[in-house]
Motif scaffolding. Structure first.
Motif, mmCIF file in Angstrom:
data_model
loop_
_atom_site.group_PDB
_atom_site.id
_atom_site.type_symbol
_atom_site.label_atom_id
_atom_site.label_comp_id
_atom_site.label_asym_id
_atom_site.label_seq_id
_atom_site.Cartn_x
_atom_site.Cartn_y
_atom_site.Cartn_z
ATOM 1 N N GLY A 142 -24.390 -3.638 -7.696
ATOM 2 C CA GLY A 142 -23.389 -4.334 -6.894
ATOM 3 C C GLY A 142 -23.144 -2.915 -5.568
ATOM 4 N N THR A 143 -23.685 -2.238 -5.998
ATOM 5 C CA THR A 143 -22.751 -1.212 -5.167
ATOM 6 C C THR A 143 -24.213 -0.630 -4.325
ATOM 7 N N VAL A 144 -25.370 -0.950 -3.648
ATOM 8 C CA VAL A 144 -26.365 -0.785 -3.112
ATOM 9 C C VAL A 144 -26.217 -1.816 -2.109
ATOM 10 N N ASP A 145 -26.522 -1.351 -0.873
ATOM 11 C CA ASP A 145 -26.650 -2.146 0.444
ATOM 12 C C ASP A 145 -27.848 -2.684 0.498
ATOM 13 N N THR A 146 -28.146 -4.305 0.157
ATOM 14 C CA THR A 146 -28.751 -4.931 0.172
ATOM 15 C C THR A 146 -30.082 -5.800 1.633
ATOM 16 N N GLY A 147 -29.020 -5.142 2.998
ATOM 17 C CA GLY A 147 -28.962 -5.154 4.247
ATOM 18 C C GLY A 147 -28.977 -7.177 4.175
ATOM 19 N N LEU A 170 -24.122 -6.613 -11.904
ATOM 20 C CA LEU A 170 -25.042 -6.309 -12.011
ATOM 21 C C LEU A 170 -25.009 -7.743 -10.759
ATOM 22 N N THR A 171 -26.064 -7.695 -9.697
ATOM 23 C CA THR A 171 -26.045 -8.893 -8.169
ATOM 24 C C THR A 171 -27.463 -9.113 -8.779
ATOM 25 N N LEU A 172 -27.791 -10.576 -8.287
ATOM 26 C CA LEU A 172 -29.482 -11.020 -7.549
ATOM 27 C C LEU A 172 -29.901 -10.222 -6.459
ATOM 28 N N CYS A 173 -29.999 -10.222 -6.174
ATOM 29 C CA CYS A 173 -30.984 -10.236 -4.684
ATOM 30 C C CYS A 173 -32.640 -11.137 -4.292
ATOM 31 N N LEU A 174 -32.633 -12.099 -2.897
ATOM 32 C CA LEU A 174 -33.418 -12.464 -2.823
ATOM 33 C C LEU A 174 -34.096 -12.254 -1.233
ATOM 34 N N ARG A 175 -35.080 -12.692 -0.822
ATOM 35 C CA ARG A 175 -35.394 -12.893 0.462
ATOM 36 C C ARG A 175 -34.622 -14.320 0.950
#
Length: 294
Positions: free
Chosen positions: A151-156, A271-276
């Motif tokens: 979750g610390t990462v920039d996901t834009g 921890l996170t989920l990311c998607l478009r």
């Protein structure tokens, strides 16, 4: 006239994303010779090179990048079509491409995937391990449907949903001097021999980067492929280990190891989920996201 079938497009996507014809062929479940023949036929039909070959693998040319973008869009459309039509055939079929960091992949996904796949026998999961920074790029460019990362990462501009929470801790043999500490910094741990996962693992690369930031190196005596094996070597006093707390607590119930919290803020991990775009996924993939969030 270009005649690329779905097998060609899927193969090319796998090759481009893997950076290797050999690994791409394996992902596409094709023999290497057959995959190479298909790639050459695609280039001959187009009249231009799609891949630049070098000793470390392959990278798409400008034409290859254009084809890759269209291949991803077309294959995603096929997945959505399969999902939409499955309701009329009484079943569900499809493939979900997931990229995950080591932490989520080893600690949380096995049970989650087992429960989901048991209920959806027609669904396949294409799962790859990457660092959290790499995952953002893979999801953003369409190389994966879903990412699970720190979750610390920039996901834009990606859509993000919470997944799990955990943290890194030190595991030490109960006979080791550091086992008596209430807490310890990562910098202090780096003064000792370590046991870790293999160099290709996302977690080893992540910890190596953290060590480099403070001007130190990880003294890895042994590297292996599983957290369980890592903890077993720690118990045998081969070295110290840094693992997710959930792993460490489980190991401590059956092994003579001590669990020591790390004081560095980055060791606490959301921890996170990311998607478009959740709404653009086929129904079976949206159902999978709902399952992960639940």
């Amino acid at each position: 006239m270009m005649r690329f079938d779905l097998v060609d497009l899927a193969l090319f996507r796998h090759v481009a994303e893997a950076g290797s014809i050999t690994r791409g062929a394996a992902r596409a479940h094709l023999a290497l010779a057959a995959a190479s023949t298909r790639i050459r036929a695609m280039e001959e039909t187009l009249g231009a090179a799609l891949l630049t070959r070098h000793r470390q693998g392959v990278v798409p040319t400008a034409a290859g990048r254009t084809l890759l973008a269209h291949a991803r869009a077309l294959l995603a459309g096929i997945d959505r079509l399969q999902g939409d039509l499955s309701a009329y055939s009484g079943g569900t079929a499809g493939q979900i491409r997931v990229v995950s960091n080591t932490h989520a992949l080893t600690e949380f996904l096995p049970e989650v995937l087992s429960a989901y796949l048991a209920r959806h026998p027609g669904i396949g999961i294409d799962l790859d391990e990457h660092t959290s920074d790499e995952i953002v790029g893979l999801v953003a460019e369409g190389a994966a449907d879903l990412g699970i990362l720190s979750g610390t990462v920039d996901t834009g501009a990606l859509q993000v949903f919470p997944f799990r929470k955990d943290r890194f801790v030190l595991v030490a043999s109960r006979a080791h001097p550091l086992a008596r500490h209430d807490a310890i910094s990562f910098a202090e741990v780096l003064d000792h021999d370590l046991v870790g996962l293999d160099r290709a693992s996302a977690i080893t690369r992540f910890l190596g980067e953290r060590a480099a930031r403070i001007g130190k190196a990880m003294r890895l005596r042994v590297q292996l492929r599983s957290f369980e094996g890592l903890c077993r070597l720690v118990e045998c006093e081969v070295g110290l280990g840094i693992v997710p707390e959930s792993t460490a607590r489980r190991a401590a119930r059956g092994m003579a190891v001590a669990v020591v919290p790390l004081t560095d803020p980055w060791t606490v991990r959301d921890l996170t989920l990311c998607l478009r775009d959740l709404s653009a996924l086929p129904p079976f993939a949206r159902d999978f996201v709902a399952h992960l969030r639940a």
